[in-house]
Design an enzyme around this catalytic site. Structure first.
Site, mmCIF file in Angstrom:
data_model
loop_
_atom_site.group_PDB
_atom_site.id
_atom_site.type_symbol
_atom_site.label_atom_id
_atom_site.label_comp_id
_atom_site.label_asym_id
_atom_site.label_seq_id
_atom_site.Cartn_x
_atom_site.Cartn_y
_atom_site.Cartn_z
ATOM 1 N N HIS A 1 -1.482 -5.597 2.117
ATOM 2 C CA HIS A 1 -2.683 -6.426 2.052
ATOM 3 C C HIS A 1 -2.313 -7.796 1.500
ATOM 4 C CE1 HIS A 1 -5.859 -3.144 2.441
ATOM 5 N NE2 HIS A 1 -6.303 -4.136 3.201
ATOM 6 N N GLU B 1 0.824 -1.202 0.000
ATOM 7 C CA GLU B 1 0.000 0.000 0.000
ATOM 8 C C GLU B 1 0.864 1.259 0.000
ATOM 9 O OE1 GLU B 1 -2.972 -0.091 -0.666
ATOM 10 O OE2 GLU B 1 -3.550 -2.164 -0.223
ATOM 11 N N ARG C 1 -18.263 0.007 4.906
ATOM 12 C CA ARG C 1 -19.371 -0.630 4.178
ATOM 13 C C ARG C 1 -20.070 -1.666 5.046
ATOM 14 N NH1 ARG C 1 -19.632 -5.284 1.571
ATOM 15 N NH2 ARG C 1 -17.373 -5.599 1.716
ATOM 16 N N CYS D 1 -8.356 -1.691 7.931
ATOM 17 C CA CYS D 1 -6.969 -1.756 7.445
ATOM 18 C C CYS D 1 -6.414 -0.355 7.214
ATOM 19 C CB CYS D 1 -6.892 -2.574 6.158
ATOM 20 S SG CYS D 1 -7.076 -4.346 6.406
#
Length: 214
Positions: free
Chosen positions: A166, A79, A89, A142
């Site tokens: 990830h 990342e 979500r 995360c």
């Protein structure tokens, strides 16, 4: 000291490969003579950042790499940037579902990873481990942890480096569905170890194309 973190299971899963991977990476690196600790973070907004902060203060690591699950990806994602936004979500493991809230009130909009992500990508490619540089860590726990880590290092431990990886799901077992293109935990662990070795050996970074068109 090197600190690795993974997450507890979430969203109904029985296990989280990020935690298995960092434990295995810890063992690989300890066998090479490095001082490494691994901790499991709760998949909870706020609490995950608090636990991480306490461990960074306690251990004073020179390098911190956090890992989490990206179930829809098929490779390790290095990342590049953490954003100051929680937008969930689905609820976290404590039922929290923040929407359009700052990770750290009044802090910068984003932080870049201080890992040599391009050099690490090249090292992973040489090692035969599927990897990419990712331009988004999402807006779930995360990214929350990634941003909290980078803010802490920037404001309290500027001599330390850190970032986020990830990992994909593991391959589906016989008779199971899901996880096409997954990755065995042993490969995830070796990949994390490659990133650690690269970070320890690299003060700058390579300049190579690893961006995204969209």
């Amino acid at each position: 000291m090197i600190l690795l973190t993974g997450f507890e299971p979430f969203d109904g899963d029985a296990a989280n490969p990020s935690w298995a991977a960092v434990q295995a990476a810890r063992d690989i690196l300890r066998a090479e003579g490095l001082a490494v600790e691994a901790i499991e973070l709760p998949c909870v907004f706020g609490e995950s950042a608090r636990v991480l902060r306490q461990e960074v203060v306690r251990l004073e690591p020179s390098l911190v790499i956090c890992a989490g699950l990206a179930a829809g990806r098929d490779r390790l994602s290095l990342e590049r940037v953490a954003i100051n936004c929680d937008d969930a979500r689905i609820p976290d493991n404590a039922g929290n579902r923040p929407v359009d809230e700052e990770v750290v009130a009044g802090a910068p909009a984003a932080y870049f990873s201080t890992l040599p992500v391009k050099a690490a990508l090249r090292a992973l490619q040489i090692a035969g481990i599927r990897a990419e540089v990712s331009q988004t860590a999402g807006t779930y726990v995360c990214n929350h942890v990634f941003y909290a880590l980078m803010h802490q290092l920037a404001t309290e431990a500027p001599g330390s480096r850190g970032g986020f990886i990830h990992v994909p799901r593991e391959p589906a077992g016989e008779g199971q569905s899901g996880a096409p293109g997954g990755m065995p935990v042993r490969d995830m662990a070796e990949g994390i170890a490659v990133v650690v070795r690269t970070a320890l050996a690299t003060t700058g970074d390579l300049k190579l194309a690893a961006g995204a068109v969209y």
